[in-house]
Design a protein around this motif. Structure first.
Motif, PDB file in Angstrom:
ATOM      1  N   THR A 102      14.226  -1.165  -9.711  1.00 29.21           N
ATOM      2  CA  THR A 102      12.960  -1.282  -8.997  1.00 29.21           C
ATOM      3  C   THR A 102      12.834  -0.192  -7.937  1.00 29.21           C
ATOM      4  O   THR A 102      13.799   0.445  -7.553  1.00 29.21           O
ATOM      5  CB  THR A 102      12.832  -2.660  -8.339  1.00 29.21           C
ATOM      6  OG1 THR A 102      13.951  -2.852  -7.465  1.00 29.21           O
ATOM      7  CG2 THR A 102      12.798  -3.765  -9.370  1.00 29.21           C
ATOM      8  N   ILE A 103      11.618  -0.015  -7.444  1.00 29.95           N
ATOM      9  CA  ILE A 103      11.344   1.123  -6.572  1.00 29.95           C
ATOM     10  C   ILE A 103      10.865   0.690  -5.197  1.00 29.95           C
ATOM     11  O   ILE A 103      10.173   1.413  -4.512  1.00 29.95           O
ATOM     12  CB  ILE A 103      10.297   2.043  -7.219  1.00 29.95           C
ATOM     13  CG1 ILE A 103       9.079   1.235  -7.668  1.00 29.95           C
ATOM     14  CG2 ILE A 103      10.885   2.809  -8.379  1.00 29.95           C
ATOM     15  CD1 ILE A 103       7.963   2.082  -8.233  1.00 29.95           C
ATOM     16  N   THR A 104      11.253  -0.509  -4.789  1.00 27.31           N
ATOM     17  CA  THR A 104      10.751  -1.014  -3.518  1.00 27.31           C
ATOM     18  C   THR A 104      11.285  -0.228  -2.326  1.00 27.31           C
ATOM     19  O   THR A 104      10.738  -0.326  -1.237  1.00 27.31           O
ATOM     20  CB  THR A 104      11.125  -2.494  -3.347  1.00 27.31           C
ATOM     21  OG1 THR A 104      12.538  -2.644  -3.492  1.00 27.31           O
ATOM     22  CG2 THR A 104      10.426  -3.347  -4.382  1.00 27.31           C
ATOM     23  N   ARG A 105      12.346   0.533  -2.489  1.00 25.04           N
ATOM     24  CA  ARG A 105      12.887   1.277  -1.349  1.00 25.04           C
ATOM     25  C   ARG A 105      12.205   2.623  -1.136  1.00 25.04           C
ATOM     26  O   ARG A 105      12.369   3.246  -0.098  1.00 25.04           O
ATOM     27  CB  ARG A 105      14.395   1.480  -1.530  1.00 25.04           C
ATOM     28  CG  ARG A 105      15.198   0.197  -1.438  1.00 25.04           C
ATOM     29  CD  ARG A 105      16.680   0.498  -1.384  1.00 25.04           C
ATOM     30  NE  ARG A 105      17.467  -0.733  -1.362  1.00 25.04           N
ATOM     31  CZ  ARG A 105      18.796  -0.758  -1.247  1.00 25.04           C
ATOM     32  NH1 ARG A 105      19.457   0.376  -1.142  1.00 25.04           N
ATOM     33  NH2 ARG A 105      19.442  -1.893  -1.247  1.00 25.04           N
ATOM     34  N   LEU A 106      11.502   3.110  -2.134  1.00 24.03           N
ATOM     35  CA  LEU A 106      10.782   4.364  -1.976  1.00 24.03           C
ATOM     36  C   LEU A 106       9.479   4.092  -1.256  1.00 24.03           C
ATOM     37  O   LEU A 106       8.718   3.203  -1.650  1.00 24.03           O
ATOM     38  CB  LEU A 106      10.513   4.994  -3.346  1.00 24.03           C
ATOM     39  CG  LEU A 106      11.736   5.260  -4.225  1.00 24.03           C
ATOM     40  CD1 LEU A 106      11.299   5.882  -5.541  1.00 24.03           C
ATOM     41  CD2 LEU A 106      12.734   6.154  -3.519  1.00 24.03           C
ATOM     42  N   GLU A 107       9.209   4.853  -0.187  1.00 18.06           N
ATOM     43  CA  GLU A 107       8.063   4.547   0.653  1.00 18.06           C
ATOM     44  C   GLU A 107       7.128   5.738   0.781  1.00 18.06           C
ATOM     45  O   GLU A 107       7.530   6.884   0.573  1.00 18.06           O
ATOM     46  CB  GLU A 107       8.533   4.100   2.047  1.00 18.06           C
ATOM     47  CG  GLU A 107       9.397   2.849   2.005  1.00 18.06           C
ATOM     48  CD  GLU A 107       9.713   2.307   3.385  1.00 18.06           C
ATOM     49  OE1 GLU A 107       8.914   2.519   4.323  1.00 18.06           O
ATOM     50  OE2 GLU A 107      10.778   1.665   3.532  1.00 18.06           O
ATOM     51  N   TRP A 108       5.883   5.465   1.147  1.00 18.98           N
ATOM     52  CA  TRP A 108       4.860   6.480   1.350  1.00 18.98           C
ATOM     53  C   TRP A 108       4.195   6.236   2.709  1.00 18.98           C
ATOM     54  O   TRP A 108       4.280   5.144   3.276  1.00 18.98           O
ATOM     55  CB  TRP A 108       3.813   6.443   0.232  1.00 18.98           C
ATOM     56  CG  TRP A 108       3.139   5.112   0.092  1.00 18.98           C
ATOM     57  CD1 TRP A 108       3.549   4.070  -0.685  1.00 18.98           C
ATOM     58  CD2 TRP A 108       1.973   4.668   0.794  1.00 18.98           C
ATOM     59  NE1 TRP A 108       2.707   2.993  -0.531  1.00 18.98           N
ATOM     60  CE2 TRP A 108       1.721   3.324   0.374  1.00 18.98           C
ATOM     61  CE3 TRP A 108       1.107   5.250   1.707  1.00 18.98           C
ATOM     62  CZ2 TRP A 108       0.658   2.582   0.849  1.00 18.98           C
ATOM     63  CZ3 TRP A 108       0.040   4.508   2.188  1.00 18.98           C
ATOM     64  CH2 TRP A 108      -0.183   3.196   1.761  1.00 18.98           C
ATOM     65  N   LEU A 109       3.523   7.280   3.214  1.00 20.68           N
ATOM     66  CA  LEU A 109       2.879   7.211   4.522  1.00 20.68           C
ATOM     67  C   LEU A 109       1.668   8.132   4.536  1.00 20.68           C
ATOM     68  O   LEU A 109       1.733   9.263   4.064  1.00 20.68           O
ATOM     69  CB  LEU A 109       3.858   7.652   5.619  1.00 20.68           C
ATOM     70  CG  LEU A 109       3.296   7.795   7.039  1.00 20.68           C
ATOM     71  CD1 LEU A 109       3.064   6.423   7.662  1.00 20.68           C
ATOM     72  CD2 LEU A 109       4.254   8.607   7.914  1.00 20.68           C
ATOM     73  N   VAL A 110       0.547   7.624   5.059  1.00 18.60           N
ATOM     74  CA  VAL A 110      -0.653   8.416   5.309  1.00 18.60           C
ATOM     75  C   VAL A 110      -1.058   8.154   6.753  1.00 18.60           C
ATOM     76  O   VAL A 110      -1.047   6.994   7.191  1.00 18.60           O
ATOM     77  CB  VAL A 110      -1.809   8.034   4.365  1.00 18.60           C
ATOM     78  CG1 VAL A 110      -3.040   8.892   4.641  1.00 18.60           C
ATOM     79  CG2 VAL A 110      -1.404   8.169   2.912  1.00 18.60           C
ATOM     80  N   THR A 111      -1.423   9.192   7.497  1.00 18.82           N
ATOM     81  CA  THR A 111      -1.775   9.018   8.902  1.00 18.82           C
ATOM     82  C   THR A 111      -3.208   9.481   9.152  1.00 18.82           C
ATOM     83  O   THR A 111      -3.813  10.158   8.319  1.00 18.82           O
ATOM     84  CB  THR A 111      -0.810   9.803   9.804  1.00 18.82           C
ATOM     85  OG1 THR A 111      -0.888  11.200   9.489  1.00 18.82           O
ATOM     86  CG2 THR A 111       0.627   9.338   9.598  1.00 18.82           C
ATOM     87  N   ASN A 112      -3.729   9.124  10.349  1.00 16.23           N
ATOM     88  CA  ASN A 112      -5.149   9.385  10.614  1.00 16.23           C
ATOM     89  C   ASN A 112      -5.420  10.260  11.830  1.00 16.23           C
ATOM     90  O   ASN A 112      -6.566  10.379  12.261  1.00 16.23           O
ATOM     91  CB  ASN A 112      -5.905   8.054  10.748  1.00 16.23           C
ATOM     92  CG  ASN A 112      -5.489   7.251  11.972  1.00 16.23           C
ATOM     93  OD1 ASN A 112      -4.619   7.663  12.740  1.00 16.23           O
ATOM     94  ND2 ASN A 112      -6.119   6.102  12.161  1.00 16.23           N
ATOM     95  N   GLY A 113      -4.378  10.882  12.414  1.00 16.66           N
ATOM     96  CA  GLY A 113      -4.590  11.755  13.551  1.00 16.66           C
ATOM     97  C   GLY A 113      -4.790  11.027  14.861  1.00 16.66           C
ATOM     98  O   GLY A 113      -5.022  11.656  15.900  1.00 16.66           O
ATOM     99  N   LEU A 114      -4.683   9.689  14.845  1.00 16.50           N
ATOM    100  CA  LEU A 114      -4.825   8.878  16.051  1.00 16.50           C
ATOM    101  C   LEU A 114      -3.553   8.108  16.386  1.00 16.50           C
ATOM    102  O   LEU A 114      -3.499   7.409  17.399  1.00 16.50           O
ATOM    103  CB  LEU A 114      -5.974   7.869  15.880  1.00 16.50           C
ATOM    104  CG  LEU A 114      -7.366   8.435  15.599  1.00 16.50           C
ATOM    105  CD1 LEU A 114      -8.337   7.290  15.303  1.00 16.50           C
ATOM    106  CD2 LEU A 114      -7.853   9.265  16.769  1.00 16.50           C
ATOM    107  N   GLY A 115      -2.560   8.208  15.532  1.00 19.70           N
ATOM    108  CA  GLY A 115      -1.368   7.376  15.650  1.00 19.70           C
ATOM    109  C   GLY A 115      -1.406   6.196  14.703  1.00 19.70           C
ATOM    110  O   GLY A 115      -0.401   5.523  14.496  1.00 19.70           O
ATOM    111  N   GLY A 116      -2.577   5.918  14.103  1.00 17.10           N
ATOM    112  CA  GLY A 116      -2.681   4.883  13.092  1.00 17.10           C
ATOM    113  C   GLY A 116      -2.245   5.406  11.740  1.00 17.10           C
ATOM    114  O   GLY A 116      -2.113   6.623  11.534  1.00 17.10           O
ATOM    115  N   TYR A 117      -2.047   4.497  10.802  1.00 13.74           N
ATOM    116  CA  TYR A 117      -1.528   4.938   9.505  1.00 13.74           C
ATOM    117  C   TYR A 117      -1.704   3.860   8.459  1.00 13.74           C
ATOM    118  O   TYR A 117      -2.064   2.709   8.748  1.00 13.74           O
ATOM    119  CB  TYR A 117      -0.041   5.300   9.622  1.00 13.74           C
ATOM    120  CG  TYR A 117       0.856   4.150  10.039  1.00 13.74           C
ATOM    121  CD1 TYR A 117       1.378   3.269   9.093  1.00 13.74           C
ATOM    122  CD2 TYR A 117       1.179   3.938  11.375  1.00 13.74           C
ATOM    123  CE1 TYR A 117       2.194   2.217   9.461  1.00 13.74           C
ATOM    124  CE2 TYR A 117       1.990   2.883  11.760  1.00 13.74           C
ATOM    125  CZ  TYR A 117       2.493   2.026  10.795  1.00 13.74           C
ATOM    126  OH  TYR A 117       3.295   0.973  11.166  1.00 13.74           O
TER     127      TYR A 117
END
Length: 615
Positions: free
Chosen positions: A30-45
């Motif tokens: 399974t691939i539950t340990r592989l993670e992704w991230l997108v951010t918004n330039g405000l500190g939110g994500y």
């Protein structure tokens, strides 16, 4: 990068692809340990696992950065994604079993590719007779997320159902707590708002798609597991609420997009999903162009895009933004790391060169320096800004000294004397307060001209792990890297006074000479052939072999006599260097911890006593 990763670049574009992603560490692949991230330039994500499961308290499709005192809040945790094919069979796309409970009858892993296009995540799912692509985009400068689904192969339409799972809470709050126990749904045509009370902003939801609708079917799931929270010794079971499920027909020529936001309706709908994605792609390509990535290869482009995630406008500090706008300036800062860090003074000053100067984001670099300069108190820049707070905490002995190095690197890269000159009074005040003495026992010892620091219960250097009331590595006294930074700051400030024609009433050159003489006389540890870590500590001198001594000859103005550089470098290389960096303490010391693992107390106890990471 896994062995199956591929990376390619075209002019103005870069793509990393992982076909049929699997995690070799997991027994079932399974691939539950592989993670992704997108951010918004405000500190939110937005962040999660490639498989779709939420395993950390920090995971969510919309973690909004909100004005103080709220700070960052998890507003939309998860979408359960169900597809009804033309033969009326039902399939799920992601790891829906986590929150769907016994209704999750199909747990087949349909993911055949995960890729990053210009740093933005894309999933490709293969179901019987069709292929569906999912993309996540966060419009820059908004607490908004777009989750878009497209039918890229096969005949349509297929019916797509999306059930939002929600638990409003602070992103640092344990998963068994919530900011509210009461959720209310209101509708104005196809516009839906979910509220949790008067002190929490509404979550606004809108579904773009053919025959889009919401079926009201309230559901509470009381026991949602968070695997990484369990592993790390935290509360690991929380509750979710859902108002029902959205549905739309997915056609080859008509994608479906779920838009979730805490912004006003006007702001979140100002751009169509297609226009929002196009604008974000153009913004990212412009960053690559500005950094001069053309012809430098895909890795350089990826680093530029990664750097962009850390440079933010601090959305929570409204007063600071108003002050800057009144002066015709911008407010910028640097997030020290995702998910749990905010902006830290030390980390900001150390990383400013790589994140902003190497990427040619000079205006933002100047804004960052001015932002921290405004927050100087008693000769100290903030150690950190707690999430949801308007003011910083100042318990640091080295961040203010790194400020001088950051200004120096900025001046070398940009030649912007105007910005440096504007900061000169603040820098001079920092030096003056250090000479006189300031908070937390930080001040120059008149006996030898060295900088001492320390206060009971505080961890003031970069080795700042603390467990309850126990400071793991207090290093009270005259720390080696603190005095290397102090000497460097004195020399830099003395030069700026001369360059800019400013008067020097502090006799900086004399203080620098004395500090250098005392440093070389007092820090050299002849029996070991290296530098002491701390002198004049509560228990005397500390001969622990640590990497901090490297700064004695790594800064613009080295404090260590050059005849000793080779010896120090060699012992650090032989005793501290590993394939993944420097140990924080040499093996053989009674406090040495070879592994970083266990619960929070165990990890923090080992954090700066040997290995600085997992393993």
């Amino acid at each position: 990068m896994t062995p199956t990763d591929t990376i390619a670049a075209t002019p103005g574009d870069v793509t990393r692809s992982i076909p049929r992603p699997r995690d070799p560490r997991a027994p079932d692949g399974t691939i539950t340990r592989l993670e992704w991230l997108v951010t918004n330039g405000l500190g939110g994500y937005a962040a999660g696992t490639v498989a779709g499961a939420i395993t950390r308290r920090y995971h969510g499709l919309l973690v909004a950065s909100l004005p103080a005192p709220l700070g960052r809040m998890v507003m939309l945790n998860h979408l359960i994604e169900r597809v009804r094919l033309r033969d009326r069979t039902v399939q799920w796309l992601g790891d829906e079993a986590q929150v769907a409970g016994p209704n999750a009858v199909d747990r087949t892993n349909h993911l055949v590719e995960f890729r990053l296009e210009l740093g933005m995540p894309v999933w490709l799912y293969e179901l019987p007779g069709v292929r569906i692509e999912k993309r996540i985009v966060m419009p820059y400068g908004q607490n908004t997320v777009h989750v878009t689904y497209a039918l890229v192969e096969g005949d349509g339409p297929v019916r797509l159902s999306l059930r939002p799972s929600i638990q409003f809470r602070g992103y640092e709050s344990p998963v068994n707590t919530s900011a509210t126990d009461i959720y209310a749904l209101t509708a104005n045509g196809p516009r839906y708002e979910i509220s949790g009370g008067p002190n929490i902003p509404c979550l606004r939801l809108f579904l773009h798609g053919d025959r889009a609708a919401l079926t009201l079917e309230e559901q509470r799931v009381p026991s949602v597991p968070y695997d990484m929270e369990r592993i790390r010794g935290y509360e690991s079971v929380g509750a979710m609420w859902s108002p029902g499920y959205f549905r739309a027909d997915l056609r080859p020529d008509m994608p479906v997009t779920m838009v979730a936001s805490t912004e006003s309706w006007d702001a979140m709908q100002a751009l169509t999903p297609e226009a929002a994605e196009s604008a974000e792609r153009d913004r990212r390509r412009q960053l690559l162009s500005m950094a001069g990535c053309t012809g430098r290869g895909a890795l350089a482009s990826e680093l530029v895009l990664a750097a962009d995630q850390f440079i933010i406008t601090p959305a929570g500090r409204a007063e600071e933004a108003a002050r800057a706008r009144a002066a015709g300036q911008d407010v910028r800062t640097i997030i020290a790391g995702y998910h749990w860090f905010t902006d830290w003074g030390r980390d900001t000053m150390i990383s400013l060169e790589g994140l902003t100067l190497a990427t040619r984001r000079f205006r933002e670099a100047a804004s960052i320096l001015r932002t921290f300069g405004h927050h100087v108190r008693d000769g100290l820049i903030p150690n950190m800004f707690p999430d949801g707070a308007r003011e910083g905490l100042y318990h640091t002995a080295d961040a203010s000294l790194w400020f001088f190095q950051a200004v120096h690197r900025f001046l070398v890269a940009t030649g912007d004397a105007e910005t440096a000159r504007g900061l000169l009074p603040t820098l001079t005040e920092i030096a003056r307060r250090h000479l006189e003495g300031t908070r937390f026992g930080i001040g120059v010892d008149p006996a030898d001209g060295l900088l001492t620091q320390g206060a009971e219960g505080y961890q003031l250097t970069w080795m700042d792990a603390k467990v309850d009331d126990w400071v793991v590595t207090p290093r009270r006294g005259k720390a080696v890297e603190i005095n290397a930074l102090w000497y460097n700051a004195l020399r830099l400030l003395d030069g700026w006074h001369r360059d800019f024609g400013e008067g020097d009433t502090l006799d900086l050159a004399a203080h620098a000479r004395r500090a250098r003489e005392s440093f070389n006389a007092r820090f050299w540890y002849e029996p070991g052939g290296y530098l002491l870590d701390v002198v004049d500590g509560p228990a005397g001198d500390d001969a622990a072999l640590r990497p901090n001594q490297i700064l004695a000859f790594a800064l613009e103005h080295p404090v260590l006599d050059d005849a000793r550089w080779g010896a120090v470098l060699e012992i650090v290389r032989t005793r501290l260097l590993t394939p993944v960096g420097l140990r924080s303490l040499a093996p053989g010391h009674p406090d040495y911890k070879p592994k970083y693992y266990g619960d929070l107390r165990s990890r923090d106890a080992a954090y700066h006593q040997g290995r600085c990471g997992p393993g």
